[in-house]
Write a protein that holds these residues in place. Structure first.
Motif, short mmCIF file in Angstrom:
data_model
loop_
_atom_site.label_atom_id
_atom_site.label_comp_id
_atom_site.label_asym_id
_atom_site.label_seq_id
_atom_site.Cartn_x
_atom_site.Cartn_y
_atom_site.Cartn_z
N VAL A 20 -14.48 28.86 17.29
CA VAL A 20 -15.12 29.16 16.01
C VAL A 20 -16.64 29.15 16.17
O VAL A 20 -17.34 29.97 15.58
N ARG A 21 -17.14 28.26 16.98
CA ARG A 21 -18.59 28.16 17.19
C ARG A 21 -19.12 29.21 18.16
O ARG A 21 -20.32 29.43 18.23
N ALA A 22 -18.23 29.85 18.90
CA ALA A 22 -18.65 30.83 19.90
C ALA A 22 -19.31 32.03 19.24
O ALA A 22 -19.03 32.36 18.08
N PRO A 23 -20.18 32.71 19.97
CA PRO A 23 -20.82 33.90 19.42
C PRO A 23 -19.79 34.99 19.12
O PRO A 23 -18.79 35.13 19.83
N GLY A 32 -17.43 31.65 13.32
CA GLY A 32 -17.35 30.95 12.04
C GLY A 32 -18.15 31.66 10.96
O GLY A 32 -17.72 31.73 9.80
N HIS A 33 -19.32 32.18 11.32
CA HIS A 33 -20.11 32.96 10.36
C HIS A 33 -19.30 34.17 9.86
O HIS A 33 -19.27 34.47 8.66
N VAL A 34 -18.67 34.87 10.80
CA VAL A 34 -17.91 36.08 10.45
C VAL A 34 -16.75 35.72 9.53
O VAL A 34 -16.52 36.37 8.50
N LEU A 35 -16.01 34.65 9.87
CA LEU A 35 -14.88 34.25 9.03
C LEU A 35 -15.36 33.84 7.63
O LEU A 35 -14.71 34.18 6.63
N THR A 36 -16.47 33.13 7.56
CA THR A 36 -17.01 32.73 6.26
C THR A 36 -17.45 33.96 5.46
O THR A 36 -17.19 34.05 4.27
N HIS A 37 -18.07 34.90 6.13
CA HIS A 37 -18.50 36.14 5.48
C HIS A 37 -17.29 36.89 4.89
O HIS A 37 -17.33 37.34 3.74
N ARG A 71 -22.63 31.42 4.18
CA ARG A 71 -22.32 31.88 5.53
C ARG A 71 -22.95 30.97 6.57
O ARG A 71 -22.40 30.78 7.64
N GLY A 72 -24.11 30.40 6.25
CA GLY A 72 -24.75 29.47 7.18
C GLY A 72 -23.86 28.30 7.51
O GLY A 72 -23.89 27.77 8.61
N GLY A 73 -23.03 27.90 6.56
CA GLY A 73 -22.09 26.81 6.80
C GLY A 73 -21.03 27.15 7.81
O GLY A 73 -20.41 26.28 8.39
N GLY A 74 -20.81 28.44 8.05
CA GLY A 74 -19.80 28.86 9.01
C GLY A 74 -20.12 28.45 10.43
O GLY A 74 -19.24 28.32 11.26
N ARG A 75 -21.38 28.21 10.72
CA ARG A 75 -21.82 27.85 12.06
C ARG A 75 -21.15 26.56 12.52
O ARG A 75 -20.82 26.41 13.68
N ALA A 76 -20.97 25.61 11.61
CA ALA A 76 -20.47 24.28 12.00
C ALA A 76 -18.99 24.09 11.71
O ALA A 76 -18.47 23.02 11.90
N ARG A 77 -18.31 25.12 11.28
CA ARG A 77 -16.89 24.95 10.94
C ARG A 77 -16.07 24.55 12.14
O ARG A 77 -16.35 24.92 13.25
#
Length: 91
Positions: A20-23, A32-37, A71-77
């Motif tokens: 999830v944290r991978a680019p 994680g950003h993409v999934l949150t988006h 979406r910023g929160g997706g980074r740490a999911r």
């Protein structure tokens, strides 16, 4: 569309924390950003019929607004919770 959504959900469910944290393929965005988006866009898509039915404006958050902060929160999911409500939002 159903097949693609199913593939997305199965793929997301298999991601571990590091996955999830991978680019992603999007510069500067983790998976994680993409999934949150995707989850937030699904939320927005549900707002539009309500807006049409009631006439109460429910616009999508614009750049720099609440959507960007979410979406910023997706980074740490974490893997299994990325985001936990994604399946409900995409159906």
């Amino acid at each position: 569309m159903r097949a693609a959504t199913g593939l997305l959900l199965r793929t997301a469910a298999r991601l571990c924390d590091a996955g999830v944290r991978a680019p992603s393929l999007l510069p500067g965005w983790s998976r994680g950003h993409v999934l949150t988006h995707l989850a937030r866009n699904a939320d927005g898509g549900r707002r539009l019929p309500s807006w049409a039915r009631t006439g109460v404006r429910t616009p999508l958050p614009g750049p720099g607004g609440a959507g960007r902060a979410d979406r910023g929160g997706g980074r740490a999911r974490r893997g299994r919770a990325a985001p936990p409500c994604l399946p409900a939002r995409l159906h």
